[in-house]
Design a protein around this motif. Structure first.
Motif, PDB file in Angstrom:
ATOM      1  N   ALA A  11       0.830  -1.201   0.000  1.00 38.98           N
ATOM      2  CA  ALA A  11       0.000   0.000   0.000  1.00 38.98           C
ATOM      3  C   ALA A  11       0.862   1.246   0.000  1.00 38.98           C
ATOM      4  N   GLU A  12       1.970   1.208   0.731  1.00 38.83           N
ATOM      5  CA  GLU A  12       2.870   2.351   0.799  1.00 38.83           C
ATOM      6  C   GLU A  12       3.412   2.676  -0.583  1.00 38.83           C
ATOM      7  N   ALA A  13       3.742   1.623  -1.349  1.00 36.97           N
ATOM      8  CA  ALA A  13       4.363   1.820  -2.658  1.00 36.97           C
ATOM      9  C   ALA A  13       3.432   2.516  -3.632  1.00 36.97           C
ATOM     10  N   THR A  14       2.106   2.354  -3.442  1.00 33.99           N
ATOM     11  CA  THR A  14       1.166   2.965  -4.381  1.00 33.99           C
ATOM     12  C   THR A  14       0.906   4.429  -4.067  1.00 33.99           C
ATOM     13  N   LYS A  15       1.398   4.899  -2.928  1.00 31.05           N
ATOM     14  CA  LYS A  15       1.055   6.247  -2.508  1.00 31.05           C
ATOM     15  C   LYS A  15       2.302   7.002  -2.049  1.00 31.05           C
ATOM     16  N   THR A  16       3.302   7.009  -2.900  1.00 29.57           N
ATOM     17  CA  THR A  16       4.555   7.660  -2.532  1.00 29.57           C
ATOM     18  C   THR A  16       4.692   9.055  -3.131  1.00 29.57           C
ATOM     19  N   GLU A  17       3.969   9.338  -4.203  1.00 25.90           N
ATOM     20  CA  GLU A  17       4.093  10.635  -4.854  1.00 25.90           C
ATOM     21  C   GLU A  17       3.355  11.695  -4.050  1.00 25.90           C
ATOM     22  N   GLU A  18       4.047  12.760  -3.709  1.00 25.41           N
ATOM     23  CA  GLU A  18       3.454  13.814  -2.900  1.00 25.41           C
ATOM     24  C   GLU A  18       2.595  14.740  -3.758  1.00 25.41           C
ATOM     25  N   VAL A  19       1.392  15.026  -3.299  1.00 26.15           N
ATOM     26  CA  VAL A  19       0.548  16.054  -3.903  1.00 26.15           C
ATOM     27  C   VAL A  19       0.653  17.337  -3.086  1.00 26.15           C
ATOM     28  N   VAL A  20       0.712  17.172  -1.765  1.00 26.47           N
ATOM     29  CA  VAL A  20       0.773  18.316  -0.856  1.00 26.47           C
ATOM     30  C   VAL A  20       1.895  18.117   0.147  1.00 26.47           C
ATOM     31  N   ARG A  21       2.642  19.180   0.395  1.00 24.56           N
ATOM     32  CA  ARG A  21       3.606  19.173   1.501  1.00 24.56           C
ATOM     33  C   ARG A  21       3.555  20.524   2.214  1.00 24.56           C
ATOM     34  N   LEU A  22       3.313  20.472   3.502  1.00 28.35           N
ATOM     35  CA  LEU A  22       3.388  21.656   4.355  1.00 28.35           C
ATOM     36  C   LEU A  22       4.611  21.521   5.245  1.00 28.35           C
ATOM     37  N   THR A  23       5.387  22.583   5.315  1.00 36.03           N
ATOM     38  CA  THR A  23       6.599  22.554   6.115  1.00 36.03           C
ATOM     39  C   THR A  23       6.618  23.728   7.081  1.00 36.03           C
TER      40      THR A  23
END
Length: 355
Positions: A11-23
């Motif tokens: 499951a992790e492998a299918t959802k690795t691309e980031e759409v949102v990142r807050l820093t």
């Protein structure tokens, strides 16, 4: 912030691309910090629930995500673009790629259903034939093809929210934001809307961020949950993990109606000096709770251990259990034996007091 167990590798492998990142996002209104160092990542195709009480910072967070508020410091990156650094003319087209659904629908009463759905495309300059074709496609997706020529005042609350969802999807957004979208609906309608959102997530691979104060909403469809309190993310993880092992006090409080709780009369009867039994809680995840738990504790029950409260539920296909037991105080070493039995099951055992 406490981390929780990771989701399975597949499951992790299918959802690795980031759409949102807050820093490290900060936003203040006068002396009050609405967001106080928020860092968060949302991956493509996942549903993230952001939950907290009123005034916790949820509304400010969603307004920062859609560009209506700019943070004082920190970065908000959506699909690789730092939106807090964009001038308004560049932010506008990006904002159109962020769909929004609202608690009170925000439909235009003077326009038909299909015109409401097509409105974002009209603003974008899409031709009438193309935008109406897209509107019909979206209405079919949400099950309202027969309502295209109706007006909002002819619809039920659930139908209005379906129109709101169709409108939010019209411009093919990369991100769908849901701001308390089911709070004004009855439980049955809420379930149907959440089922629709989950279905859309699966069919379109759409990334969804749900802002809510309802744990039932998170449990129903979210992959992960982040808990916000006083402008800080105090806990996040996979839904089944947070529900089974909440750490932050605010999370435990929000979950009080969703997990077995110590009966009030037992809590009121706690007496460390005179209590005859040690009162413990056991939190478990996985098949052990359904199969080996009670056989492993069979000897303990034969020695006077009593089951007081508890149960098993399934969250994201994971068995999640919580039990309250009374262990005879007079049987020296029995509690340690129970701890040893449960050690291999990654159970969390907590001594609550004496009763």
């Amino acid at each position: 912030m406490n981390s929780h167990m990771s989701i399975p590798a597949q499951a992790e492998a299918t959802k690795t691309e980031e759409v949102v990142r807050l820093t490290d996002v900060h936003r203040r209104f006068g002396p009050v910090p609405a967001l106080d160092g928020v860092s968060l990542t949302v991956h493509r195709g996942e549903i993230l629930g952001i939950i907290g009480r009123s005034g916790a910072g949820k509304s400010t967070l969603i307004r920062c995500l859609n560009g209506l508020e700019r943070p004082d410091t920190g970065d908000i990156i959506i699909e690789g673009r730092k939106i807090n650094a964009l001038p308004e003319r560049e932010l506008q087209p990006l904002r159109r790629k962020i769909g929004m659904i609202f608690q009170h629908f925000n439909l235009l009463s003077a326009k038909t259903v299909e015109a409401n759905v097509a409105l974002p495309l009209k603003i974008e300059g899409i031709g009438k034939a193309q935008r109406l074709a897209r509107a019909r496609e979206m209405l079919e997706l949400v099950g309202l093809t027969d309502k295209a020529k109706s007006y909002p005042n002819q619809l039920s609350g659930g139908q209005k929210q379906r129109v709101g969802i169709a409108r939010a999807l019209a411009a093919k957004p990369a991100l769908l934001l849901s701001d308390e979208a089911t709070s004004a609906l009855d439980p049955e309608t809420t379930r149907s809307i959440l089922s629709l959102l989950k279905d859309i997530n699966r069919k379109l691979g759409l990334t969804i961020v749900l802002i809510t104060h309802e744990m039932d909403v998170v449990r129903a469809i979210a992959d992960r949950v982040a808990v916000i309190d006083a402008g800080k993310i105090v806990e996040e993880g996979n839904v089944w993990s947070v529900f089974s092992h909440p750490y932050a006090e605010i999370t435990k409080s929000l979950l009080a109606g969703n997990r077995p709780q110590l009966p009030v009369h037992l809590g009121n009867a706690l007496d460390e000096k005179n209590g005859n039994d040690i009162l413990i809680s056991i939190d478990l995840v996985g098949s052990y709770a359904q199969s080996r738990l009670f056989s492993d504790l069979a000897e303990a029950f034969s020695r006077g251990v009593r089951l007081l409260e508890g149960g098993i539920e399934h969250i994201q296909q994971q068995p999640v259990a919580r039990f309250f037991l009374a262990v005879p105080r007079s049987d020296v070493g029995l509690l340690d034996e129970i701890k040893a039995k449960l050690a291999s099951a990654d159970a969390r055992l907590e001594v609550l007091g004496y009763v």
